[in-house]
Design an enzyme around this catalytic site. Structure first.
Site, short mmCIF file in Angstrom:
data_model
loop_
_atom_site.label_atom_id
_atom_site.label_comp_id
_atom_site.label_asym_id
_atom_site.label_seq_id
_atom_site.Cartn_x
_atom_site.Cartn_y
_atom_site.Cartn_z
N TRP A 101 50.22 28.10 39.71
CA TRP A 101 49.49 28.54 38.50
C TRP A 101 48.94 29.94 38.70
O TRP A 101 48.98 30.76 37.77
CB TRP A 101 48.39 27.55 38.14
CG TRP A 101 48.94 26.20 37.78
CD1 TRP A 101 48.70 25.01 38.43
CD2 TRP A 101 49.82 25.87 36.70
NE1 TRP A 101 49.38 24.00 37.82
CE2 TRP A 101 50.07 24.49 36.76
CE3 TRP A 101 50.43 26.63 35.69
CZ2 TRP A 101 50.90 23.84 35.85
CZ3 TRP A 101 51.26 25.99 34.78
CH2 TRP A 101 51.49 24.61 34.87
N ASP A 168 40.52 30.17 36.50
CA ASP A 168 41.28 29.07 35.90
C ASP A 168 40.73 27.77 36.48
O ASP A 168 41.00 27.45 37.64
CB ASP A 168 42.76 29.26 36.24
CG ASP A 168 43.63 28.09 35.76
OD1 ASP A 168 43.10 27.14 35.16
OD2 ASP A 168 44.86 28.14 35.99
N LYS A 192 43.43 17.96 31.92
CA LYS A 192 43.29 17.44 33.28
C LYS A 192 41.99 16.67 33.43
O LYS A 192 41.98 15.56 33.91
CB LYS A 192 43.32 18.59 34.31
CG LYS A 192 44.47 19.57 34.16
CD LYS A 192 45.78 19.02 34.67
CE LYS A 192 47.01 19.83 34.28
NZ LYS A 192 47.01 21.25 34.54
C1 LIG Z 1 47.94 22.39 34.30
C2 LIG Z 1 47.43 23.70 34.74
C3 LIG Z 1 47.71 24.87 34.05
C4 LIG Z 1 48.60 24.92 32.83
O1 LIG Z 1 47.92 24.47 31.75
P1 LIG Z 1 48.55 24.46 30.27
O2 LIG Z 1 47.38 24.03 29.48
O3 LIG Z 1 49.67 23.47 30.30
O4 LIG Z 1 49.03 25.82 29.96
C5 LIG Z 1 47.16 26.05 34.51
N1 LIG Z 1 46.38 26.07 35.60
C6 LIG Z 1 46.08 24.96 36.30
C7 LIG Z 1 45.19 25.05 37.50
C8 LIG Z 1 46.60 23.74 35.89
O5 LIG Z 1 46.30 22.62 36.58
#
Ligand SMILES: *Cc1c(COP(=O)(O)O)cnc(C)c1O
Length: 356
Positions: A101, A168, A192
């Site tokens: 990511w 993030d 998540k």
């Molecule tokens: C799942 C995830 C993403 C991607 O998220 P989307 O909402 O599908 O774009 C980005 N960063 C992390 C740390 C993730 O776990």
């Protein structure tokens, strides 16, 4: 049979939240209409948005310097939106590359300014979180990934720097208390640890946004959403509602400090078993192990038993334990909503597997 959902995302939500959300689909709070069919300008939806925002503020201890936004496009859209809004050709940002990511965030940001990769753990397939790297003080921001969902590592301490952090937090938001004052932007896809897929939480420090210099498309400009209170266009009402219910659940269960204690306890239970059971081995460096996604593999020489263990998991109702293809083996995602009994069930399976 009771099933335990260990999927990495979309992921487990509290059972009480799903029951409440199901009711709202049929009829929202006695109004004779479903939540799915009412206007985002209705007083009901405005009050959901307000409550969701104020719960985010309360749980994270946010000052009025921050705006809480409910956006669309996932964390993947934030990868470029951050850089699009904050950088230009003469500005630079630092990135810490701790997994797939982070790598994607770096790739997207490169279109909008100078991107310096300050550290990377790619050399060991992202099994640790780099530490002790130099952080230049002239960066516009330092981008980090709170939890590396795929590799099972987590930044337990954010880097010491005066540069504002952009994080993030998709897979560990609301799993632990944080010092919000260190962040310029926090973003997270909801699916998540917060709600269903379809909404992205972005927490932005308002003065940090004053740096926006480009002409930006209206929808990609954070200021649009700050000024219009996340309702410039139709926001994803239902995912916001379910997220709000999860936030209520978090508050009713003691907030983030209580959640962190539960998460530490669950993770310890699982990692202790990984470390003591001769059939299994951990993947991530111990000090960087994620409290949200535990990655592990069959011990050396026992790799061919992996399918058998996954079959035992499925038969016992432990779903989603297969590891991501870039790590292999197993990954147990034990987000906030995973009850201790779920982890106990998985640990019991691991013990039985060693016995037979
Ligand atoms: C799942 C995830 C993403 C991607 O998220 P989307 O909402 O599908 O774009 C980005 N960063 C992390 C740390 C993730 O776990």
């Amino acid at each position: 049979m009771k099933k335990y959902n260990f999927y990495a995302g979309p992921a487990i939500l509290p059972a009480s939240v799903m029951a409440e959300a199901a009711k709202a689909v049929v009829e929202f709070e006695g109004i004779g209409l479903s939540l799915l069919e009412i206007s985002h300008r209705s007083k009901e939806v405005v009050s959901i948005l307000d409550e969701a925002q104020s719960l985010v503020r309360e749980l994270l201890g946010l000052s009025d310097d921050f705006s809480v936004l409910f956006l669309t496009g996932g964390a993947s859209t934030q990868f470029f939106t951050v850089a699009h809004n904050l950088l230009n050709a003469d500005k630079k940002a630092g990135y810490v590359d701790t997994g797939s990511w982070s790598t994607k965030a770096i790739k997207e940001a490169k279109a909008f300014g100078q991107i310096d990769i300050l550290a990377s753990s790619k050399d060991k397939n992202y099994s640790y979180v780099p530490k002790g790297y130099e952080i230049p003080s002239d960066l516009t921001y330092l981008h980090v990934t709170g939890n590396n969902t795929i590799f099972g590592t987590q930044m337990h301490d954010f880097p010491e720097t005066s540069v504002p952090l952009v994080c993030d937090m998709s897979s560990d938001i609301f799993s632990r208390p944080i010092d919000a004052s260190r962040f310029g932007i926090i973003y997270a896809g909801a699916q998540k640890n917060l709600g269903p897929a379809g909404v992205t939480l972005a927490i932005v420090r308002k003065d940090f946004l004053e740096m926006t210099q480009r002409e930006l498309p209206t929808m990609l400009n954070y200021n649009t959403h700050v000024q219009k209170n996340s309702s410039f266009n139709t926001p994803p009402v239902f995912p916001i509602y379910v997220s709000m219910l999860t936030l209520r659940w978090l508050k009713a269960n003691g907030g983030l400090a209580a959640m962190a204690a539960k998460n530490e306890d669950k993770a310890k239970l699982l990692y202790d078993e990984i470390d003591s059971n001769p059939m299994f081995a951990g993947v991530a460096a111990k000090e960087d192990r994620s409290l949200m996604n535990a990655t592990f593999v069959m011990a050396e020489g026992k790799e061919d038993l992996a399918e058998q263990f996954l079959a035992d998991c499925a038969a016992a109702g432990c779903i989603g334990v297969k590891g991501h293809r870039s790590v292999g083996g197993f990954r147990a995602s034990i987000y906030n909503a995973m009850p201790r009994e779920g982890v106990e069930t998985l640990v019991g399976l691991m013990k039985n597997f060693a016995d037979k």
